[in-house]
Each structure stands twice: as C-alpha cells, then as structure tokens.
Design an enzyme around this catalytic site. Structure first.
Site, mmCIF file in Angstrom:
data_model
loop_
_atom_site.group_PDB
_atom_site.id
_atom_site.type_symbol
_atom_site.label_atom_id
_atom_site.label_comp_id
_atom_site.label_asym_id
_atom_site.label_seq_id
_atom_site.Cartn_x
_atom_site.Cartn_y
_atom_site.Cartn_z
ATOM 1 N N CYS A 113 -2.750 4.480 -14.428
ATOM 2 C CA CYS A 113 -1.190 4.907 -14.047
ATOM 3 C C CYS A 113 -0.670 5.362 -15.336
ATOM 4 O O CYS A 113 0.148 6.118 -15.238
ATOM 5 C CB CYS A 113 -0.569 3.927 -13.284
ATOM 6 S SG CYS A 113 -1.563 3.693 -11.754
ATOM 7 N N HIS A 258 6.643 6.397 -12.939
ATOM 8 C CA HIS A 258 5.383 6.633 -12.438
ATOM 9 C C HIS A 258 5.416 6.042 -10.740
ATOM 10 O O HIS A 258 6.060 5.267 -10.454
ATOM 11 C CB HIS A 258 4.319 5.759 -12.982
ATOM 12 C CG HIS A 258 3.051 5.460 -12.222
ATOM 13 N ND1 HIS A 258 2.289 6.457 -11.570
ATOM 14 C CD2 HIS A 258 2.465 4.257 -11.866
ATOM 15 C CE1 HIS A 258 1.193 5.654 -10.659
ATOM 16 N NE2 HIS A 258 1.444 4.357 -11.044
ATOM 17 N N ASN A 288 0.462 6.903 -4.365
ATOM 18 C CA ASN A 288 0.318 6.434 -5.782
ATOM 19 C C ASN A 288 -0.861 7.493 -6.271
ATOM 20 O O ASN A 288 -2.049 7.025 -6.011
ATOM 21 C CB ASN A 288 0.028 5.160 -6.285
ATOM 22 C CG ASN A 288 -0.316 4.830 -7.466
ATOM 23 O OD1 ASN A 288 -0.463 5.656 -8.281
ATOM 24 N ND2 ASN A 288 0.047 3.569 -7.815
HETATM 25 C C1 LIG Z 1 0.195 -4.432 -2.401
HETATM 26 C C2 LIG Z 1 1.914 -4.815 -1.938
HETATM 27 C C3 LIG Z 1 2.569 -3.655 -1.197
HETATM 28 C C4 LIG Z 1 1.663 -5.942 -1.065
HETATM 29 O O1 LIG Z 1 3.049 -6.452 -0.537
HETATM 30 P P1 LIG Z 1 3.355 -7.925 -0.765
HETATM 31 O O2 LIG Z 1 4.550 -7.980 0.292
HETATM 32 O O3 LIG Z 1 3.038 -8.610 -1.877
HETATM 33 O O4 LIG Z 1 2.140 -8.526 0.492
HETATM 34 P P2 LIG Z 1 0.815 -9.744 0.300
HETATM 35 O O5 LIG Z 1 -0.143 -9.193 -0.744
HETATM 36 O O6 LIG Z 1 1.793 -11.106 -0.136
HETATM 37 O O7 LIG Z 1 0.533 -9.922 1.474
HETATM 38 C C5 LIG Z 1 1.263 -10.118 2.841
HETATM 39 C C6 LIG Z 1 0.411 -10.182 4.059
HETATM 40 O O8 LIG Z 1 0.326 -8.824 4.191
HETATM 41 C C7 LIG Z 1 -1.152 -8.296 4.486
HETATM 42 N N1 LIG Z 1 -1.511 -7.026 4.150
HETATM 43 C C8 LIG Z 1 -1.786 -6.545 3.017
HETATM 44 N N2 LIG Z 1 -2.068 -5.148 3.090
HETATM 45 C C9 LIG Z 1 -1.743 -4.887 4.291
HETATM 46 C C10 LIG Z 1 -1.536 -3.761 4.746
HETATM 47 N N3 LIG Z 1 -1.943 -2.539 4.401
HETATM 48 N N4 LIG Z 1 -1.127 -3.689 6.190
HETATM 49 C C11 LIG Z 1 -0.753 -4.701 6.724
HETATM 50 N N5 LIG Z 1 -1.052 -6.047 6.111
HETATM 51 C C12 LIG Z 1 -1.197 -5.941 5.127
HETATM 52 C C13 LIG Z 1 -1.727 -9.588 3.572
HETATM 53 O O9 LIG Z 1 -3.137 -9.680 4.073
HETATM 54 C C14 LIG Z 1 -1.037 -10.538 3.926
HETATM 55 O O10 LIG Z 1 -1.237 -11.361 5.295
HETATM 56 P P3 LIG Z 1 -1.285 -12.883 5.138
HETATM 57 O O11 LIG Z 1 0.118 -13.216 4.824
HETATM 58 O O12 LIG Z 1 -1.758 -12.970 6.588
HETATM 59 O O13 LIG Z 1 -2.170 -13.446 4.091
HETATM 60 C C15 LIG Z 1 2.832 -5.454 -2.984
HETATM 61 O O14 LIG Z 1 2.270 -6.543 -3.701
HETATM 62 C C16 LIG Z 1 2.780 -4.185 -4.223
HETATM 63 O O15 LIG Z 1 3.296 -3.293 -3.852
HETATM 64 N N6 LIG Z 1 2.269 -4.365 -5.316
HETATM 65 C C17 LIG Z 1 2.172 -3.622 -6.352
HETATM 66 C C18 LIG Z 1 0.929 -2.452 -6.296
HETATM 67 C C19 LIG Z 1 1.092 -1.440 -7.207
HETATM 68 O O16 LIG Z 1 2.201 -0.658 -7.411
HETATM 69 N N7 LIG Z 1 -0.116 -1.166 -7.465
HETATM 70 C C20 LIG Z 1 -0.340 0.169 -8.224
HETATM 71 C C21 LIG Z 1 -0.066 -0.300 -9.736
HETATM 72 S S1 LIG Z 1 0.140 1.122 -10.783
#
Ligand SMILES: CC(C)(COP(=O)(O)OP(=O)(O)OC[C@H]1O[C@@H](n2cnc3c(N)ncnc32)[C@H](O)[C@@H]1OP(=O)(O)O)[C@@H](O)C(=O)NCCC(=O)NCCS
Length: 331
Positions: A113, A258, A288
């Site tokens: 990224c 980004h 993204n």
């Molecule tokens: C990925 C992201 C959206 C997840 O959100 P979060 O609030 O951290 O969620 P968590 O990972 O704690 O997961 C919460 C729950 O949602 C669930 N979950 C994960 N993806 C899911 C989806 N697409 N749909 C529904 N539920 C989902 C998980 O399994 C978890 O379930 P559980 O509580 O039963 O274990 C977030 O962490 C994020 O945006 N991180 C940065 C990612 C990013 O920018 N990446 C690119 C970098 S350049």
C-alpha cells in the site's frame, strides 16, 4: 535543480462491480458490518483473463493522453504492484512492451500500500538528479484473484479491490511547482502481521497442496494491529513532511490518504486537525486497491476539490511491511 511535477493522472478499474450484497452470497458477512468497519460499499474485481498489466495499460494510455504525451516520450517506467500477473518478471516490463518502448528502463516496486509513494520517491530522485525528464509512474493491483472469498477469509476479502492509476511525471524548473519531499519508512518486525506466505522460495516445492488447503496461499492480516499502527504512522509521516517544508496542516489544500479503510482515514484527518474539505476519500466505491489507491483517489480529488496550480497537496500511506510514507507536492 529540476523538480518532478504531476503532468497528468489516468486511472482504470475493471467493469465488474462487486457490492457488499454480492459478498453476502459468498460468505457470512453483512453490508452493515462491512460499511461500519470499513466504509466500503462496493469494489471492482477483474473478470477471468483480465490482469494487472491490462489495468495498467488502460490507466497509462489515459494519463499519456491527458498529458499530451506520446508513449515514446516516456523515458522510464516505475511500476508499483504487490503481486504481478506472473511470478516474474514484474509488470513494468509487460507494460513497457505493450506501450512499444523497447530499451526504456522499467523498475518494479513491491511495497504494497506504500508502493505508489515508494515509486514516487524513485521517480522523483531520477528527475531531480537529471537522469530522466519524463517518467510514467504506475500503481496497479489485482487483489481479487488472491482472496479467500469464503467465511474463513472474510476479514481480508471484503476490504480489497482491483484498479490502476498512472501518473506522467515531468521535470520542471518552475520553483512554484512539483514534488517538495517524499518520506519513506519501514518496520520489518511487523512483516508477518500483513503478509502472504506462499508460494515462496523458502518452500520445497514453492507451494504445496497442503498450503492451498490450509489457506497459506491467501493473505494473512492482523486487522487490529494494522489499524493501530496505521492511525499513528500516517499522521506522523504527514507531519514529518509538513515540518521538513516549514508548512502547517492548515496550508494544505488537499490530503489524499491511502484508502485502507474509511475509519483509518477519519482518524488520520482528526489527528492532523484537517477540515472535511481538505481530505478526500473514495474507498466507498473501490475498496482498498493497494498501490493503486492513491492515484485512483487523487485523480477524483483534484477535480472534486478544485485543486489549482501551486496548491499544496499531501499524500500518505501505510501498508504491509509494515511500510509507511508521505509526499508533499506543489500542484
Ligand atoms: C479488518 C477490520 C475491519 C476488522 O474489524 P475489527 O473491529 O478489528 O474486527 P475483529 O477482527 O476484531 O473481528 C470482530 C468479529 O468480526 C468477525 N468478522 C471479521 N470479518 C468479518 C466480516 N467480513 N463480516 C462479518 N464479520 C466479520 C470476526 O470473525 C470477529 O468475530 P468474533 O468476535 O466472533 O471473533 C479492522 O481490523 C481493520 O480495518 N483493520 C485494518 C485493515 C486494513 O486497513 N488493512 C489494509 C492495510 S493497508
């Protein structure tokens, strides 16, 4: 010393639109979950047979046309993409052949990224040093063919989209225009937190049936760690750019972060004390798109925010590596 100025931006995305509702048909997720956590409503994914070089070529032709350049005006290609159409060589060479430029150098950059800004740093250095005067800088990405679109991979699969952005960079002697600085950083201690393990040269063979079955061929992301680092490092590296140039956040006409996640962009905006009209996001429509996200957003942002010659524009990125970067530009 010459500076590198943005002569034009051209972009391309696949025709196929994949909405959150389309993903609900493939995995346990919901439009509400995706929009609340990421802001994304839809993304574009390639159809079979369409690849990184296809998107890059379309974006490149648009950029060349807007700049009024012939392909033969390009003296070097800098191509940022995390994973190309093939294991090797990188798509810089494939694009070079498609543009009909035998002999013109093509360098491939794999900084995820942050790739577009790492690429900008290389192109800028070549222009400032007088090595080349006209460079085609491309960020192009096909993520969709490498995603686990089952419930197992839903945390990653809902985020990423495909696309390309190309910029014609030209040398200018105008002191009121061009790239003022590019700042790059990396911290490889977090390499595994956002990574793709296989295929890899460390494995014999490079990919096994077991790795395909256990999901090692798909991206691995520790979402919360990525989030926490991104919201610190992106504002930090933008501030570094402002300080280096004796500028304030209030001086910025436009900031394009980004497009990792709308929530990350919102925290970055708040942390830098920027007004809504100073920041532009379009992740809602594209997801993204990794190395393509900044040019894909910048093209729309410049138009939407009425950026004029001489306005101060800031770019910042964070991604796998971990890597992060910023650039400050006099438009
Ligand atoms: C990925 C992201 C959206 C997840 O959100 P979060 O609030 O951290 O969620 P968590 O990972 O704690 O997961 C919460 C729950 O949602 C669930 N979950 C994960 N993806 C899911 C989806 N697409 N749909 C529904 N539920 C989902 C998980 O399994 C978890 O379930 P559980 O509580 O039963 O274990 C977030 O962490 C994020 O945006 N991180 C940065 C990612 C990013 O920018 N990446 C690119 C970098 S350049």
């Amino acid at each position: 010393m010459p500076r590198a100025a943005f002569a034009s931006i051209g972009t391309a995305v696949p025709d196929r639109v994949v909405t959150n509702a389309d993903l609900v048909a493939l995995m346990e997720t919901s439009d509400e979950w995706i929009q609340q956590r990421t802001g994304i409503r839809e993304r574009h994914w390639v159809k079979e047979g369409e690849g990184v070089a296809d998107l890059a070529e379309r974006a490149a032709h648009r950029a060349l046309e807007k700049a009024g350049w012939q392909p033969s005006d390009v003296e070097a290609i800098v191509f940022a993409s995390i994973q190309g159409d093939h294991v090797f060589p990188g798509d810089g060479c494939y694009l070079q052949a498609r543009l009909g430029l035998p002999g013109v150098p093509a360098i491939d950059i794999r900084n995820a990224c942050s790739g577009f800004l790492y690429g900008l740093s290389v192109a800028n250095a070549w222009i400032v040093s007088g090595t080349y005067k006209r460079i085609l800088l491309v960020g192009a990405e096909v993520q969709s063919t490498g995603l686990d679109v089952s419930t197992r991979g839903r945390d990653v699969a809902v985020i990423f989209g495909d696309g390309a952005g190309a910029v014609c960079l030209e040398a200018t002697d105008d002191p009121g225009r061009g790239v003022l600085s590019v700042h790059l950083h990396a911290d490889g201690r977090f390499a595994k937190e956002l990574s793709g393990a296989a295929p890899g040269a460390i494995y014999h063979p490079r990919v096994s049936v077991q790795q395909i079955e256990d999901g090692s061929v798909f991206p691995h992301m520790e979402g919360q760690k990525v989030f926490k680092h991104a919201i610190v490092k992106m504002p930090e590296v933008m501030r570094e750019a402002l300080e280096k140039n004796g500028a304030q956040a209030a001086d910025l006409k436009l900031v394009v972060p980004h497009q990792a996640n709308l929530r990350i962009a919102e925290v970055v905006q708040k942390s830098l004390g920027l007004r809504d009209d100073q920041v532009f996001n379009n992740i809602q429509k594209y997801g993204n798109t990794t190395a393509a996200s900044i040019p894909l957003c910048l093209e729309e942002a410049v138009e939407a925010r009425g950026v004029q010659r001489g306005d101060l524009v800031g770019l910042c990125a964070f991604g796998a590596g971990f890597t992060w970067a910023s650039a400050l530009i006099r438009w």
